[in-house]
Design a protein around this motif. Structure first.
Motif, PDB file in Angstrom:
ATOM      1  N   SER A  21       0.821  -1.216   0.000  1.00 44.62           N
ATOM      2  CA  SER A  21       0.000   0.000   0.000  1.00 44.62           C
ATOM      3  C   SER A  21       0.854   1.265   0.000  1.00 44.62           C
ATOM      4  O   SER A  21       0.352   2.337  -0.317  1.00 44.62           O
ATOM      5  N   LEU A  22       2.120   1.154   0.366  1.00 46.76           N
ATOM      6  CA  LEU A  22       3.002   2.323   0.287  1.00 46.76           C
ATOM      7  C   LEU A  22       3.275   2.722  -1.159  1.00 46.76           C
ATOM      8  O   LEU A  22       3.598   3.875  -1.435  1.00 46.76           O
ATOM      9  N   PHE A  23       3.139   1.767  -2.113  1.00 46.40           N
ATOM     10  CA  PHE A  23       3.489   2.027  -3.504  1.00 46.40           C
ATOM     11  C   PHE A  23       2.277   2.253  -4.406  1.00 46.40           C
ATOM     12  O   PHE A  23       2.356   3.033  -5.355  1.00 46.40           O
ATOM     13  N   PHE A  24       1.154   1.570  -4.163  1.00 45.12           N
ATOM     14  CA  PHE A  24      -0.057   1.824  -4.941  1.00 45.12           C
ATOM     15  C   PHE A  24      -1.292   1.436  -4.146  1.00 45.12           C
ATOM     16  O   PHE A  24      -1.217   0.602  -3.250  1.00 45.12           O
ATOM     17  N   LEU A  25      -2.409   2.075  -4.481  1.00 36.71           N
ATOM     18  CA  LEU A  25      -3.700   1.898  -3.805  1.00 36.71           C
ATOM     19  C   LEU A  25      -3.566   2.005  -2.280  1.00 36.71           C
ATOM     20  O   LEU A  25      -3.893   1.063  -1.546  1.00 36.71           O
ATOM     21  N   PRO A  26      -3.109   3.151  -1.777  1.00 43.26           N
ATOM     22  CA  PRO A  26      -2.831   3.244  -0.331  1.00 43.26           C
ATOM     23  C   PRO A  26      -4.077   3.105   0.545  1.00 43.26           C
ATOM     24  O   PRO A  26      -3.996   2.518   1.626  1.00 43.26           O
ATOM     25  N   VAL A  46      -0.014   9.153   4.430  1.00 39.62           N
ATOM     26  CA  VAL A  46       0.826   9.682   3.350  1.00 39.62           C
ATOM     27  C   VAL A  46       0.014   9.755   2.059  1.00 39.62           C
ATOM     28  O   VAL A  46       0.074  10.757   1.329  1.00 39.62           O
ATOM     29  N   GLY A  47      -0.749   8.724   1.759  1.00 39.84           N
ATOM     30  CA  GLY A  47      -1.537   8.701   0.519  1.00 39.84           C
ATOM     31  C   GLY A  47      -2.642   9.749   0.494  1.00 39.84           C
ATOM     32  O   GLY A  47      -2.990  10.260  -0.558  1.00 39.84           O
ATOM     33  N   THR A  48      -3.182  10.068   1.639  1.00 39.47           N
ATOM     34  CA  THR A  48      -4.298  11.019   1.697  1.00 39.47           C
ATOM     35  C   THR A  48      -3.832  12.466   1.761  1.00 39.47           C
ATOM     36  O   THR A  48      -4.388  13.330   1.075  1.00 39.47           O
TER      37      THR A  48
END
Length: 121
Positions: A71-76, A112-114
């Motif tokens: 999830s750190l790299f895609f679709l977090p 981080v993703g948001t």
């Protein structure tokens, strides 16, 4: 007579300062107390239970950790939430460390993703 009186006072004076004070720092423990031995047995029993139950949740914990790292790299949001949920399941099944790491990495990934990645796209 004064010599003897002075000598006695001196002995009393020196006796007051011959005390050992290390006992004030240590934890009070009495050999005959049954609850002290019971606590040691309970700690050992909990350790054995934790070690014995570790095999049940290890698979969940590893899978949760893999999902959280992915999830750190895609679709977090999606993979991070799945990693958090499986991390809680792994902790409940006995894999405490794997579950905690999966939960922590999943939360970091969602944050981080948001909040941070939208500024760099």
């Amino acid at each position: 007579m004064e010599n003897e009186e002075q000598r006695r006072r001196k002995d009393v004076y020196e006796a007051d300062f011959m005390e050992e004070t290390a006992a004030e720092v240590g934890v009070p423990y009495r050999v005959g107390e049954p609850h002290a031995e019971r606590e040691v047995i309970d700690i050992d029993r909990n350790r054995n239970h934790e070690v014995a139950g570790r095999g049940e949740g290890t698979g969940y914990g590893r899978f949760a950790l893999v999902l959280s790292i992915l999830s750190l790299f895609f679709l977090p949001i999606i993979l991070g939430a799945a990693g958090i949920i499986l991390g809680f399941i792994a902790r409940r099944k006995g894999a405490l460390t794997l579950g905690a790491w999966a939960i922590g990495i999943g939360v970091v990934s969602i944050i981080v993703g948001t909040f941070i990645l939208p500024f760099f796209s």
